[in-house]
Design an enzyme around this catalytic site. Structure first.
Site, mmCIF file in Angstrom:
data_model
loop_
_atom_site.group_PDB
_atom_site.id
_atom_site.type_symbol
_atom_site.label_atom_id
_atom_site.label_comp_id
_atom_site.label_asym_id
_atom_site.label_seq_id
_atom_site.Cartn_x
_atom_site.Cartn_y
_atom_site.Cartn_z
ATOM 1 C CE LYS A 1 3.972 -5.819 6.728
ATOM 2 N NZ LYS A 1 3.447 -4.460 6.797
ATOM 3 C CB THR B 1 7.665 -2.172 5.720
ATOM 4 O OG1 THR B 1 6.300 -1.948 6.078
ATOM 5 C CG2 THR B 1 7.743 -3.212 4.639
ATOM 6 C CG HIS C 1 2.646 -7.298 -28.126
ATOM 7 N ND1 HIS C 1 2.951 -7.245 -29.470
ATOM 8 C CD2 HIS C 1 2.090 -6.100 -27.822
ATOM 9 C CE1 HIS C 1 2.621 -6.059 -29.949
ATOM 10 N NE2 HIS C 1 2.098 -5.346 -28.964
ATOM 11 C CB SER D 1 7.423 2.417 5.488
ATOM 12 O OG SER D 1 6.747 1.529 6.364
ATOM 13 N NE ARG E 1 -6.804 -2.968 2.371
ATOM 14 C CZ ARG E 1 -6.686 -3.437 3.595
ATOM 15 N NH1 ARG E 1 -5.512 -3.413 4.209
ATOM 16 N NH2 ARG E 1 -7.730 -3.954 4.234
ATOM 17 C CD GLU F 1 -3.388 -5.196 0.803
ATOM 18 O OE1 GLU F 1 -3.257 -4.861 1.986
ATOM 19 O OE2 GLU F 1 -2.773 -4.640 -0.116
ATOM 20 C CB SER G 1 3.793 0.605 9.638
ATOM 21 O OG SER G 1 4.801 0.005 8.841
ATOM 22 N N GLY H 1 0.805 -1.218 0.000
ATOM 23 C CA GLY H 1 0.000 0.000 0.000
ATOM 24 C C GLY H 1 0.836 1.265 0.000
ATOM 25 C CB SER H 2 3.988 2.296 1.577
ATOM 26 O OG SER H 2 3.362 2.467 2.819
HETATM 27 C C1 F6R Z 1 -1.987 -2.970 4.406
HETATM 28 C C2 F6R Z 1 -1.281 -2.897 3.134
HETATM 29 C C3 F6R Z 1 0.073 -3.510 2.977
HETATM 30 C C4 F6R Z 1 1.192 -2.614 3.539
HETATM 31 C C5 F6R Z 1 2.576 -3.264 3.352
HETATM 32 C C6 F6R Z 1 3.726 -2.358 3.744
HETATM 33 O O1 F6R Z 1 -3.138 -2.140 4.329
HETATM 34 O O2 F6R Z 1 -1.809 -2.354 2.212
HETATM 35 O O3 F6R Z 1 0.276 -3.741 1.604
HETATM 36 O O4 F6R Z 1 1.177 -1.357 2.891
HETATM 37 O O5 F6R Z 1 2.616 -4.454 4.079
HETATM 38 O O6 F6R Z 1 3.534 -1.770 4.999
HETATM 39 P P1 F6R Z 1 3.808 -0.204 5.180
HETATM 40 O O7 F6R Z 1 2.884 0.465 4.208
HETATM 41 O O8 F6R Z 1 3.450 0.096 6.606
HETATM 42 O O9 F6R Z 1 5.247 -0.001 4.877
#
Ligand code: F6R
Length: 342
Positions: free
Chosen positions: A336, A98, A243, A93, A145, A227, A95, A51-52
């Site tokens: 994770k 990651t 193609h 990121s 996301r 998701e 959070s 999502g980031s």
């Molecule tokens: C959760 C989501 C995931 C996170 C990914 C990375 O809603 O969309 O795809 O974005 O696991 O985590 P962040 O974004 O915190 O670096």
């Protein structure tokens, strides 16, 4: 269809989607206030996951025809070999925790690259502060996301401030207007997002983008279906799919039976792309139902976001039709957690 009363996460995702216009306005304000510093650079690498990373993907494709330096997206632990002290690395990121993004950030440090971090906090914010790296803080409390506004507009405005892309004010205003309109419309009782979700409820969605950044929007739809609706989905984009994937439709009919195609079009699609899409539709519609949607808005950025908003609401309604929790992503969390334990 699952109702908000039966699962608080349904109401929570509806709130996140209803809040998207306000989020984008806040993201633009944050981007306008943020000072990324002065950077003499020869290329830009944006690094992030999931999502980031989608905001970075959208940005890379959107600026491809105007950026004065090459702009790439990295999703790995390591950055490409060309990254050096003349590279600007934008580490994103939501959070801030990651592991791949943290590793890429360390890699950027080790190579002496210039870095700007975009996050709500976490280890990335702490390490950026300790290392004196510019950090653009965005508000937390969302699913990453659902925070696409925060992972797109501050980065676009950073590129504008660095003189890498031309002024964006008009394009941004147009995009914000369409985001507000589309959100109000898809939150209503009867709309295309619900309708499409109903048509895809029992099918494996195959999302085809018309061209350029619309391919990224197709990937966004696929990821949101994964998701939010907890479903397998696939994506592709024109002209490339003509193609290879085109030929796949000429095989055994029973293997295509459960697919449901969505063609994403925009008023900016070049005539040759439109023709390709018409020809492709006529080749595949005997094998699986084909749905088409066309973006709204005058400028390309607005058109892209009109399709993003439609896909986000469609994936929410699909989750409701399929009786899935649109917020929880236990499979991501479990991986994770296991990796954090060693
Ligand atoms: C959760 C989501 C995931 C996170 C990914 C990375 O809603 O969309 O795809 O974005 O696991 O985590 P962040 O974004 O915190 O670096």
């Amino acid at each position: 269809m699952q109702q908000p009363a039966t699962n608080p996460n349904v109401a929570a995702m509806i709130e996140m989607l209803r809040g998207f216009p306000a989020q984008c306005e806040a993201a633009v304000a944050i981007g306008r206030d943020f000072d990324p510093g002065r950077h003499e650079i020869t290329n830009i690498v944006m690094t992030g996951l999931g999502g980031s990373a989608i905001g970075a993907d959208l940005l890379r494709a959107y600026v491809a025809s105007s950026a004065t330096v090459p702009v790439q997206v990295n999703r790995d632990y390591e950055l490409p070999a060309f990254v050096n002290e003349r590279t600007l690395v934008l580490a994103i990121s939501y959070s801030g925790n990651t592991e791949e993004t943290l590793a890429a950030w360390q890699d950027a440090r080790a190579r002496g690259a210039q870095i700007v971090t975009f996050t709500t906090g976490g280890t990335l914010a702490r390490e950026s502060a300790a290392a004196g790296v510019s950090c653009c803080r965005v508000p937390g409390g969302l699913q990453p996301r659902a925070a696409l506004g925060f992972s797109f507009f501050p980065l676009l405005l950073t590129l504008e401030k660095l003189g890498v892309v031309p002024p964006q004010a008009t394009a941004i205003e147009d995009a914000l207007r369409i985001i507000r309109q589309a959100t109000a419309h898809y939150a209503s009782e009867e709309n295309l997002a619900r309708d499409l979700a109903q048509r895809l409820e029992h099918r494996v969605p195959l999302i085809y983008g018309s061209w350029n950044a619309v391919g990224v929007v197709a990937y966004r739809w696929k990821s949101q279906i994964n998701e939010n609706a907890k479903g397998i989905a696939f994506w592709n984009t024109f002209p490339e799919l003509n193609h290879n994937e085109t030929v796949g439709w000429s095989g055994r009919a029973e293997l295509c039976r459960d697919l449901g195609v969505v063609l994403l079009r925009t008023p900016s699609d070049p005539p040759r792309i439109r023709r390709r899409m018409d020809l492709t539709r006529s080749q595949i519609e005997a094998q699986a139902p084909v749905n088409e949607v066309t973006a709204e808005g005058a400028a390309f950025l607005a058109q892209l976001f009109s399709l993003v908003v439609l896909g986000d609401w469609m994936s929410l309604y699909l989750a409701l039709y399929r009786e899935q929790d649109p917020v929880a992503v236990y499979a991501i969390d479990a991986i994770k957690k296991a990796l954090a334990e060693g």
